[in-house]
Design a protein around this motif. Structure first.
Motif, PDB file in Angstrom:
ATOM      1  N   ASN A 242       0.857  -1.180   0.000  1.00  0.00           N
ATOM      2  CA  ASN A 242       0.000   0.000   0.000  1.00  0.00           C
ATOM      3  C   ASN A 242       0.896   1.233   0.000  1.00  0.00           C
ATOM      4  O   ASN A 242       1.722   1.406   0.905  1.00  0.00           O
ATOM      5  N   VAL A 243       0.748   2.095  -1.003  1.00  0.00           N
ATOM      6  CA  VAL A 243       1.649   3.246  -1.145  1.00  0.00           C
ATOM      7  C   VAL A 243       1.362   4.335  -0.120  1.00  0.00           C
ATOM      8  O   VAL A 243       2.174   5.254   0.045  1.00  0.00           O
ATOM      9  N   GLN A 244       0.219   4.253   0.558  1.00  0.00           N
ATOM     10  CA  GLN A 244      -0.108   5.231   1.594  1.00  0.00           C
ATOM     11  C   GLN A 244       0.393   4.765   2.964  1.00  0.00           C
ATOM     12  O   GLN A 244       1.035   5.522   3.692  1.00  0.00           O
ATOM     13  N   THR A 245       0.101   3.509   3.329  1.00  0.00           N
ATOM     14  CA  THR A 245       0.439   2.998   4.665  1.00  0.00           C
ATOM     15  C   THR A 245       1.707   2.163   4.685  1.00  0.00           C
ATOM     16  O   THR A 245       2.233   1.864   5.756  1.00  0.00           O
ATOM     17  N   HIS A 246       2.183   1.761   3.474  1.00  0.00           N
ATOM     18  CA  HIS A 246       3.360   0.893   3.303  1.00  0.00           C
ATOM     19  C   HIS A 246       3.136  -0.510   3.870  1.00  0.00           C
ATOM     20  O   HIS A 246       4.090  -1.244   4.146  1.00  0.00           O
ATOM     21  N   GLU A 247       1.871  -0.884   4.029  1.00  0.00           N
ATOM     22  CA  GLU A 247       1.537  -2.244   4.458  1.00  0.00           C
ATOM     23  C   GLU A 247       1.904  -3.232   3.352  1.00  0.00           C
ATOM     24  O   GLU A 247       1.593  -3.023   2.171  1.00  0.00           O
ATOM     25  N   LYS A 248       2.581  -4.333   3.714  1.00  0.00           N
ATOM     26  CA  LYS A 248       2.947  -5.376   2.762  1.00  0.00           C
ATOM     27  C   LYS A 248       1.800  -6.380   2.647  1.00  0.00           C
ATOM     28  O   LYS A 248       1.175  -6.733   3.649  1.00  0.00           O
ATOM     29  N   MET A 249       1.530  -6.833   1.428  1.00  0.00           N
ATOM     30  CA  MET A 249       0.424  -7.757   1.189  1.00  0.00           C
ATOM     31  C   MET A 249       0.826  -8.837   0.197  1.00  0.00           C
ATOM     32  O   MET A 249       1.774  -8.666  -0.574  1.00  0.00           O
TER      33      MET A 249
END
Length: 536
Positions: A242-249
Motif C-alpha cells: 500500500n503506497v499510503q500505509t506501506h503495508e505489505k500484502m
C-alpha cells in the motif's frame, strides 16, 4: 434477410426521414433487393463525415432487415454471474484491459481481484488538479495511474482499427450499459469524453464489487509469487504494498493478468529480473503536441463552412525512412501533463464530451525503431541484464531532458513557424496547457533525428492542409507515451507470458494494443483464455 447499405446526404438532410428512406430504397435496388416500405426495418449502424473535395457530405450506414424485425439481442450485454466459487484471478491495473478482463471472468463466475497503484477517480481528480495549481506530481496517482487507467482523464476516445482482436461492438455496449451515450454505437470515431468517463468507470467498479469482485487501490505490485512446487516458473499471485500505509500484502490466485498500461516502467524491470527473454524491443514513436485555435482547424477541414462538431484530421508521411504522423487528435480539446515522475515532462491531449474547447491539438510523432536507439542506452540496458530495455531507457532520458528545459510541470514550447525557421519565440500564443509554458528552442535540444523529421513532416502536412503551419500554431514538448518501447511476449496459443506460466500480459503495457477499445478487447481475450483453462 439483411442487407447493408451506405447512403450519402447533405448536412441539412441528416434528420430527414423521407429523404433517408428514399435513399435506402434506391441503395437496395442497386443491390437487386426489392421490398416494399412496410417490409424493411433499417437499423442505423455508423455515421461519418466526408469533407473531401471542398464539399461536406454525411455518410450513413444501415443494416436493413427485410421481411423480419431486428432482434433485441443485438444490443444486449453479457450475463455476468456472482463469483461464488474458489477460482480467482489477480488483475494488476484497473484500466480498460483490466476492467473488461474482470467482466469476462464474471461471465464464468470467476472472482477478479483488481490491484491498482493509483487512487480512485475522486482522489485522482485532486492529485491531477495539484499538477496544474501547484506544479506537484504524485508518482502513483496522476493522468496515467489510477482507477480507469490513462484514458479516464485523457479523453476517452474509443476508435480502433483493431477489430480482429475481438468484438468491439460488445465493448461499446458495455460502456453504454454503464452510462455512455448511445451514439458511441454508431459514430465513426466514437468518443465518451473525460467529463463523463470517470462516472462510467465508477459504476463499472460498483457492479464488479456487487458480483463478488475485489478492488485494492493505492496498492503497488512489487513482485510475482512463484509456485515453488511447480516444475516450471508458474506465477501463483503477487506481492504488493500500500503506497499510503506501506503495508505489505500478498494476493494468491489461479492466474495473474498484467494490465498495467504503457507507463509502468517498474513492471518491465520486474519481468527483466525474472525472465529477461520474455521481453522484446519494439517500435514506438515520440514527438510533440501541436495546438491550433479550433476555429483554424475547423475552417481548414470544413472549407469555411460552420459545422456543429469540431473538425478532426489525420496526417501521415514518410521522412528519411521513418513514419511521421498525427496521433490521438483531440478536436476542441486541451493539452494535459502526463508525467509519472516529478523529474519528467510528458504531454498528452484530451477532450470533454462536447469537444467545445477553443483549441484543437494532436500529437505529431516520429517513428522510433529499436535500431535507432543510441548505443549508450543499449550498453546501459545490457549492463542491467536486459538489452530489450534500451528504448525504455532512452524514452525516460528524453522525458527528463524535457524537464531540464521546463519549470516544475510547466512545459517547454515554441511557435511552429519558429521551430521550422530555427528562431526564438519572443512570445507564445494562449494555450490550454494549464500548468503553464516556458519559451524554449525545441528545434535545438530535441534529438536531431526527431526534430529534422518533424520539420520536414510539418511542411509536408501544410501542403495537404493549407494553413496548418501558422504563427498561431504551438508546439509543446514532449509526447512520448504513444506506446511502449517494450513488448511482454506471450504464447500465441495459451496467451501466457513466455517463461512464466499463469501470467497473462494484456493491453497497452504488454505491447498488444493501443487505446481504450483495443485494450478492452485484449483484456477480454486473455480472460477468455483463462476461463477456458480453469473450466478443465
Amino acid at each position: 434477410m439483411t442487407a447493408e447499405v451506405l447512403i450519402t446526404v447533405n448536412p441539412n438532410d441528416e434528420k430527414n426521414e423521407s429523404i433517408i428512406n428514399e435513399k435506402i430504397h434506391n441503395a437496395l435496388e442497386k443491390k437487386n433487393v426489392r421490398a416494399g416500405k412496410e417490409e424493411i426495418y433499417p437499423v442505423f449502424v455508423k455515421k461519418s463525415i466526408d469533407a473531401r473535395h471542398g464539399k461536406i457530405k454525411i455518410q450513413l450506414r444501415y443494416n436493413v432487415f427485410i421481411g423480419e424485425k431486428p432482434s433485441s439481442e443485438q444490443n444486449s450485454v453479457p450475463v455476468w454471474k456472482s463469483a461464488v466459487g474458489d477460482k480467482s484471478v489477480v488483475i494488476v491495473g484497473s484500466g480498460p484491459a483490466g476492467l473488461y478482463a474482470a467482466f469476462r471472468l464474471l461471465e464464468d463466475g470467476i472472482k477478479p481481484i483488481i490491484v491498482d497503484r493509483g487512487s480512485v477517480t475522486s482522489r485522482r481528480k485532486i492529485d491531477i488538479a495539484d499538477i496544474s495549481r501547484k506544479g506537484l506530481l504524485n508518482a502513483n496517482s496522476n493522468y496515467c495511474f489510477g482507477e480507469g487507467g490513462a484514458g479516464t482523464f485523457s479523453d476517452g476516445k474509443l476508435y480502433t482499427r483493431s477489430n480482429k482482436r475481438g468484438d468491439i461492438s460488445k465493448v461499446y455496449r458495455i460502456f453504454v450499459e454503464f452510462g455512455a451515450p448511445e451514439q458511441i454505437l454508431t459514430d465513426a470515431h466514437p468518443h465518451i469524453g473525460t467529463d463523463k468517463l470517470p462516472g462510467i468507470i465508477n459504476r463499472m467498479r460498483e457492479k464488479i464489487i456487487s458480483l463478488g469482485g475485489e478492488f485494492y487501490f493505492d496498492t503497488l505490485c512489487t513482485g510475482l509469487i512463484i509456485d515453488e512446487n511447480s516444475t516450471e516458473k508458474r506465477v501463483s499471485g503477487i506481492y504488493a504494498e500500500n503506497v499510503q500505509t506501506h503495508e505489505k500484502m500478498e494476493f494468491h490466485s489461479d492466474a495473474v493478468i498484467l494490465a498495467t498500461g504503457h507507463s509502468a516502467i517498474d513492471i518491465y524491470k520486474m519481468i527483466a529480473s525474472i525472465a529477461p527473454d520474455a521481453l522484446e524491443a519494439k517500435t514506438f514513436a515520440v514527438g510533440v503536441r501541436v495546438e491550433h485555435p479550433r476555429a483554424l482547424i475547423d475552417s481548414i477541414q470544413f472549407h469555411g463552412r460552420v459545422m456543429p462538431q469540431a473538425a478532426e484530421y489525420r496526417l501521415t508521411t514518410q521522412v528519411d525512412g521513418r513514419g511521421v504522423y498525427s496521433f490521438c487528435m483531440c478536436p476542441g480539446g486541451n493539452v494535459v501533463p502526463c508525467a509519472t515522475s516529478p523529474d519528467q515532462i510528458v504531454v498528452n491531449g484530451m477532450s470533454s464530451s462536447g469537444r467545445n474547447s477553443i483549441w484543437s491539438n494532436s500529437a505529431i510523432v516520429v517513428e522510433r525503431r529499436p535500431e535507432d536507439i543510441p548505443q549508450e542506452f543499449v550498453e546501459q540496458a545490457k549492463k542491467d541484464g536486459c538489452p530489450m530495455l534500451a528504448g525504455l531507457y532512452w524514452r525516460t532520458w528524453l522525458e527528463q531532458e524535457t524537464f531540464r528545459h521546463a519549470q516544475m510541470q510547466k512545459a517547454p514550447a515554441q511557435r511552429l513557424v519558429d521551430f521550422i525557421n530555427h528562431k526564438d519565440s519572443v512570445d507564445l500564443p494562449r494555450s490550454s496547457y494549464t500548468p503553464g509554458l516556458v519559451p524554449s528552442r525545441l528545434d535545438e535540444w530535441l534529438p536531431k533525428e526527431i526534430s529534422d523529421r518533424l520539420r520536414k513532416g510539418f511542411l509536408d502536412f501544410d501542403r495537404n492542409m493549407r494553413g496548418f503551419v501558422s504563427d498561431e500554431a504551438l508546439l509543446i514538448a514532449s509526447e512520448t507515451r504513444t506506446s511502449t518501447p517494450v513488448r511482454i511476449l506471450r504464447d500465441k496459443n495459451t496467451l501466457q507470458c513466455v517463461g512464466l506460466a499463469a501470467l497473462y500480459p494484456a493491453g497497452e503495457g504488454s505491447g498488444y494494443s493501443g487505446g481504450i477499445g483495443s485494450s478492452a478487447m485484449d483484456g477480454e481475450k486473455v480472460a477468455s483464455a483463462i476461463c477456458s483453462l480453469l473450466r478443465n
